[in-house]
Design an enzyme around this catalytic site. Structure first.
Site: not given
Length: 189
Positions: A29, A59, A133
């Site tokens: 992402h 992911d 992230s």
């Protein structure tokens, strides 16, 4: 108002150098909609990166930058990780620069959260915020134990409930992406 001019937006995330030859592990992402990926290293240099491959279902994505003898992280062992162990989350929250936060492993094997297709998360209370992230979750010895992926938050900031993809899963998926450019899974039908 639409005036016909293309708009440029930018995103922010973190990554982990996993080999001296420039492979970087991050979240899918983080790079999903990117046309151009720039990697800022700890020494201040910025390099253009290319996507080697990705796996949206877990992911994860693998990037590569040019270079050799880059400082690569050491992979830890999931078998040694226990609830209560001290962990550090490393990343670039809100774009302020490299940041390290400390917490503990709150739980192992978290699933059914609706974040990814395949879920088996490490839960931690180390502060993880937007921009973290794809960054490293490391044990007290500095070994990679997870890739920071998501937080539970009603405000967008850290409330002490963060989730990381375990290194055992991340390493296996990374190796498949490097070898095949994608993850190949079995199916029935």
């Amino acid at each position: 108002r639409f005036d016909g001019r293309p708009q440029r937006t930018s995103g922010l995330g973190s990554g982990v150098i996993v080999s001296a030859s420039g492979y970087i592990l991050t979240n899918f992402h983080v790079v999903e909609a990117a046309d151009d990926i720039q990697v800022s290293l700890a020494d201040g240099h910025t390099q253009k990166a290319r996507v080697i491959g990705s796996d949206p279902e877990s992911d994860l994505a693998v990037l590569q930058i040019k270079g050799d003898k880059l400082p690569a992280i050491t992979f830890g062992q999931m078998d040694n990780l226990r609830v209560g162990d001290v962990v550090l989350a490393i990343g670039n929250p809100f774009g302020v620069g490299q940041t390290v936060t400390m917490g503990i492993v709150s739980a192992l094997g978290r699933s059914h959260l609706g974040i990814n297709t395949f879920e088996n998360f490490i839960q931690t209370d180390a502060a993880i915020n937007p921009g973290n992230s794809g960054g490293a979750l490391v044990d007290a010895a500095g070994n990679l134990v997870g890739i920071n992926t998501a937080i539970y938050s009603r405000t967008g900031g850290s409330h002490g409930i963060g989730f990381a993809i375990p290194v055992s899963s991340a390493k296996s998926i990374m190796e498949q992406i490097i070898q095949n450019g994608a993850v190949i899974r079995g199916w029935i039908g």
